[in-house]
Write a protein that holds these residues in place. Structure first.
Motif, mmCIF file in Angstrom:
data_model
loop_
_atom_site.group_PDB
_atom_site.id
_atom_site.type_symbol
_atom_site.label_atom_id
_atom_site.label_comp_id
_atom_site.label_asym_id
_atom_site.label_seq_id
_atom_site.Cartn_x
_atom_site.Cartn_y
_atom_site.Cartn_z
ATOM 1 N N ASP A 130 6.271 5.400 -11.400
ATOM 2 C CA ASP A 130 6.591 6.389 -11.917
ATOM 3 C C ASP A 130 6.440 6.636 -12.798
ATOM 4 N N VAL A 131 4.948 6.532 -13.533
ATOM 5 C CA VAL A 131 4.208 7.457 -14.010
ATOM 6 C C VAL A 131 3.516 8.185 -13.052
ATOM 7 N N ALA A 132 2.514 7.394 -12.313
ATOM 8 C CA ALA A 132 1.869 8.269 -10.997
ATOM 9 C C ALA A 132 2.426 9.371 -10.015
ATOM 10 N N PHE B 71 11.845 4.811 -16.443
ATOM 11 C CA PHE B 71 10.511 4.861 -15.660
ATOM 12 C C PHE B 71 10.321 2.954 -15.627
ATOM 13 N N LYS B 72 10.120 2.316 -14.150
ATOM 14 C CA LYS B 72 10.460 0.815 -14.604
ATOM 15 C C LYS B 72 9.045 0.514 -15.392
ATOM 16 N N GLU B 73 9.323 -1.150 -15.940
ATOM 17 C CA GLU B 73 7.618 -1.369 -16.334
ATOM 18 C C GLU B 73 6.633 -1.696 -15.804
ATOM 19 N N THR C 93 0.941 -1.562 0.170
ATOM 20 C CA THR C 93 -0.287 0.227 -0.010
ATOM 21 C C THR C 93 0.688 1.582 0.096
ATOM 22 N N THR C 94 1.935 1.580 0.783
ATOM 23 C CA THR C 94 2.999 2.316 -0.062
ATOM 24 C C THR C 94 3.752 2.830 -0.976
ATOM 25 N N ILE C 95 3.681 0.954 -1.546
ATOM 26 C CA ILE C 95 4.415 1.814 -2.585
ATOM 27 C C ILE C 95 3.546 2.049 -3.661
ATOM 28 N N ALA C 96 2.411 1.515 -3.895
ATOM 29 C CA ALA C 96 1.474 1.872 -5.076
ATOM 30 C C ALA C 96 0.765 3.152 -4.432
ATOM 31 N N GLN C 97 1.146 4.262 -5.856
ATOM 32 C CA GLN C 97 0.784 5.471 -5.960
ATOM 33 C C GLN C 97 -0.796 5.572 -6.717
ATOM 34 N N GLU C 98 -1.823 6.157 -7.116
ATOM 35 C CA GLU C 98 -2.276 6.886 -7.701
ATOM 36 C C GLU C 98 -2.370 8.454 -8.668
ATOM 37 N N THR D 262 -0.423 1.298 -17.665
ATOM 38 C CA THR D 262 0.574 2.319 -17.313
ATOM 39 C C THR D 262 0.318 3.689 -15.914
ATOM 40 N N PHE D 263 -0.802 3.554 -15.833
ATOM 41 C CA PHE D 263 -1.489 4.610 -14.598
ATOM 42 C C PHE D 263 -0.864 4.213 -13.177
ATOM 43 N N GLN D 264 -1.312 3.045 -13.152
ATOM 44 C CA GLN D 264 -0.991 2.662 -11.986
ATOM 45 C C GLN D 264 1.016 2.494 -11.537
ATOM 46 N N ASN D 265 1.116 2.074 -13.119
ATOM 47 C CA ASN D 265 2.687 2.583 -12.305
ATOM 48 C C ASN D 265 2.967 2.967 -11.576
#
Length: 183
Positions: A67-69, A181-183, A18-23, A62-65
């Motif tokens: 780095d992208v977020a 960015f990581k894939e 949960t701390t890694i995931a970013q929206e 992509t949007f759940q990545n």
């Protein structure tokens, strides 16, 4: 004892995920234009439809990545716009709607929104970039993996696109670009 250790590890893993995931912090176009008045940032708009498979892949892959977020949240106001929805949008003193919207077709093909027509969006997904004053920069059509989208996010953020007057100049930028960015 093993049960306590297992439960502890599960809790640590769940906390880590949960701390890694970013929206991405999505807002409406009207909200983004209002936010620009207080803190100028470019706008990144995801133009999608409810029935579009590649749009759903873009959301998931992509949007759940992370780095992208993180990059989008830091450098852009992110707008999620349903190209066949019924949301009202005010842009450059014009109000756009979807007068032929049919609520019974909300999850199927519906009529195109006036704002998507104004932006000349002809395929889904399309990502549209706007400058810090809400001025239109460019659309990017089609599904993009994180590292593919990174190229455009950084191109428009840096304003390097302003110096590119030929396709050859873009091709040189493309060839020299090193994604992080990581894939």
């Amino acid at each position: 004892m093993i049960k306590k250790i297992t439960l502890g590890l599960i809790a640590i893993c769940a906390f880590s995920l949960t701390t890694i995931a970013q929206e991405i912090n999505w807002v409406t176009m009207d909200e983004a234009l209002e936010l620009q008045k207080k803190e100028p940032k470019k706008i990144f708009m995801d133009v999608y439809t409810n029935w579009c498979g590649p749009c759903k892949m873009l959301d998931r892959n992509t949007f759940q990545n992370a780095d992208v977020a993180a990059y989008v949240n830091e450098h852009y106001y992110a707008v999620k716009f349903n190209a066949e929805g019924n949301e009202k949008v005010t842009y450059k003193d014009n109000t756009f709607g979807n007068p032929n919207y049919d609520a019974s077709k909300a999850n199927r093909r519906n009529s195109a929104h006036e704002f998507s027509k104004f932006l000349k969006v002809r395929a889904y997904p399309t990502m549209v970039f706007f400058d810090e004053d809400g001025g239109f920069i460019s659309p990017i059509q089609g599904y993009q993996k994180p590292q593919q989208l990174e190229l455009y996010l950084k191109l428009f953020k840096s304003n390097k696109y302003k110096d590119m007057t030929t396709q050859e100049q873009f091709n040189e930028y493309y060839k020299a670009f090193k994604p992080t960015f990581k894939e």
